[in-house]
Design a protein around this motif. Sequence first.
Motif, PDB file in Angstrom:
ATOM      1  N   SER A  51      24.831  55.714  29.766  1.00 36.00           N
ATOM      2  CA  SER A  51      23.503  55.364  30.240  1.00 36.00           C
ATOM      3  C   SER A  51      22.466  56.021  29.343  1.00 36.00           C
ATOM      4  O   SER A  51      22.656  57.147  28.899  1.00 36.00           O
ATOM      5  CB  SER A  51      23.308  55.850  31.678  1.00 36.00           C
ATOM      6  N   ALA A  52      21.382  55.305  29.101  1.00 37.85           N
ATOM      7  CA  ALA A  52      20.289  55.888  28.326  1.00 37.85           C
ATOM      8  C   ALA A  52      19.253  56.516  29.252  1.00 37.85           C
ATOM      9  O   ALA A  52      18.317  57.150  28.788  1.00 37.85           O
ATOM     10  CB  ALA A  52      19.627  54.813  27.461  1.00 37.85           C
ATOM     11  N   GLU A  53      19.420  56.345  30.531  1.00 37.40           N
ATOM     12  CA  GLU A  53      18.493  56.916  31.509  1.00 37.40           C
ATOM     13  C   GLU A  53      19.291  57.610  32.607  1.00 37.40           C
ATOM     14  O   GLU A  53      19.945  58.588  32.359  1.00 37.40           O
ATOM     15  CB  GLU A  53      17.611  55.795  32.096  1.00 37.40           C
ATOM     16  N   ARG A  54      19.245  57.037  33.788  1.00 41.52           N
ATOM     17  CA  ARG A  54      19.958  57.601  34.934  1.00 41.52           C
ATOM     18  C   ARG A  54      21.132  56.692  35.299  1.00 41.52           C
ATOM     19  O   ARG A  54      21.118  55.507  35.016  1.00 41.52           O
ATOM     20  CB  ARG A  54      19.028  57.693  36.139  1.00 41.52           C
ATOM     21  N   PHE A  55      22.111  57.280  35.994  1.00 41.32           N
ATOM     22  CA  PHE A  55      23.169  56.464  36.554  1.00 41.32           C
ATOM     23  C   PHE A  55      22.664  55.875  37.863  1.00 41.32           C
ATOM     24  O   PHE A  55      22.066  56.567  38.680  1.00 41.32           O
ATOM     25  CB  PHE A  55      24.432  57.291  36.802  1.00 41.32           C
ATOM     26  N   LEU A  56      22.928  54.609  38.035  1.00 40.02           N
ATOM     27  CA  LEU A  56      22.481  53.902  39.224  1.00 40.02           C
ATOM     28  C   LEU A  56      23.672  53.644  40.143  1.00 40.02           C
ATOM     29  O   LEU A  56      24.786  54.083  39.875  1.00 40.02           O
ATOM     30  CB  LEU A  56      21.810  52.584  38.814  1.00 40.02           C
ATOM     31  N   GLU A  57      23.443  52.891  41.196  1.00 39.69           N
ATOM     32  CA  GLU A  57      24.489  52.600  42.172  1.00 39.69           C
ATOM     33  C   GLU A  57      25.691  51.915  41.514  1.00 39.69           C
ATOM     34  O   GLU A  57      26.833  52.215  41.839  1.00 39.69           O
ATOM     35  CB  GLU A  57      23.929  51.703  43.272  1.00 39.69           C
ATOM     36  N   VAL A  58      25.445  51.027  40.577  1.00 39.92           N
ATOM     37  CA  VAL A  58      26.545  50.302  39.942  1.00 39.92           C
ATOM     38  C   VAL A  58      27.472  51.261  39.195  1.00 39.92           C
ATOM     39  O   VAL A  58      28.697  51.142  39.286  1.00 39.92           O
ATOM     40  CB  VAL A  58      26.033  49.158  39.026  1.00 39.92           C
ATOM     41  N   GLU A  59      26.907  52.226  38.477  1.00 42.87           N
ATOM     42  CA  GLU A  59      27.748  53.206  37.765  1.00 42.87           C
ATOM     43  C   GLU A  59      28.514  54.085  38.745  1.00 42.87           C
ATOM     44  O   GLU A  59      29.688  54.383  38.525  1.00 42.87           O
ATOM     45  CB  GLU A  59      26.904  54.069  36.828  1.00 42.87           C
ATOM     46  N   ALA A  60      27.849  54.486  39.828  1.00 37.68           N
ATOM     47  CA  ALA A  60      28.526  55.298  40.844  1.00 37.68           C
ATOM     48  C   ALA A  60      29.693  54.528  41.450  1.00 37.68           C
ATOM     49  O   ALA A  60      30.782  55.082  41.663  1.00 37.68           O
ATOM     50  CB  ALA A  60      27.538  55.717  41.931  1.00 37.68           C
ATOM     51  N   ASN A  61      29.506  53.249  41.705  1.00 34.03           N
ATOM     52  CA  ASN A  61      30.568  52.406  42.259  1.00 34.03           C
ATOM     53  C   ASN A  61      31.719  52.251  41.263  1.00 34.03           C
ATOM     54  O   ASN A  61      32.889  52.312  41.645  1.00 34.03           O
ATOM     55  CB  ASN A  61      29.995  51.040  42.644  1.00 34.03           C
ATOM     56  N   ILE A  62      31.380  52.067  40.001  1.00 35.02           N
ATOM     57  CA  ILE A  62      32.415  51.951  38.974  1.00 35.02           C
ATOM     58  C   ILE A  62      33.233  53.236  38.910  1.00 35.02           C
ATOM     59  O   ILE A  62      34.464  53.200  38.888  1.00 35.02           O
ATOM     60  CB  ILE A  62      31.796  51.617  37.600  1.00 35.02           C
TER      61      ILE A  62
END
Length: 155
Positions: A51-62
Amino acid sequence: ECTMKPTPYKFPDNDNILIWDLPGGGTKKFPQETYIRTMGLRYFDCVLLVSAERFLEVEANIMKNLTHFKVPHYPIRNKVDMAILGNKRRKISAEDTITEIRRDMEQRLNGRRVYLISAYDLDTEDLDGRILYDDIMERIRNDRIKSDHVEDREN
């Protein structure tokens, strides 16, 4: 949606390893609900979540699903060098920028280690590019040793 189809690249210093650049998840074309199955992530040797910014819900789910399927994965915050440069103009030190990014990312990931890097230069001072590289290579070596032992026992 920059990457529209899975694209392989040779790993630096090792032609036997491929890095797959995958489309981002959580978009209309690649919805979060089917992303892991569509991309076949549970069959990868390891996954780099960048990620170039923050991790979002999709990354947390992955990450949750990768953990469930026991797929090694590395959360990575890229472009930290750009954040340092931007904050320098606001009189915020590189050290404070790195500390704040690390604290924010690890808090979002419940204390999980996050690698802070600049993809342009893995050896950027005070960042984790070289540590990440070494950790990935160590994982690959260990997995291959385990695989060799299993093949030896089967023969």
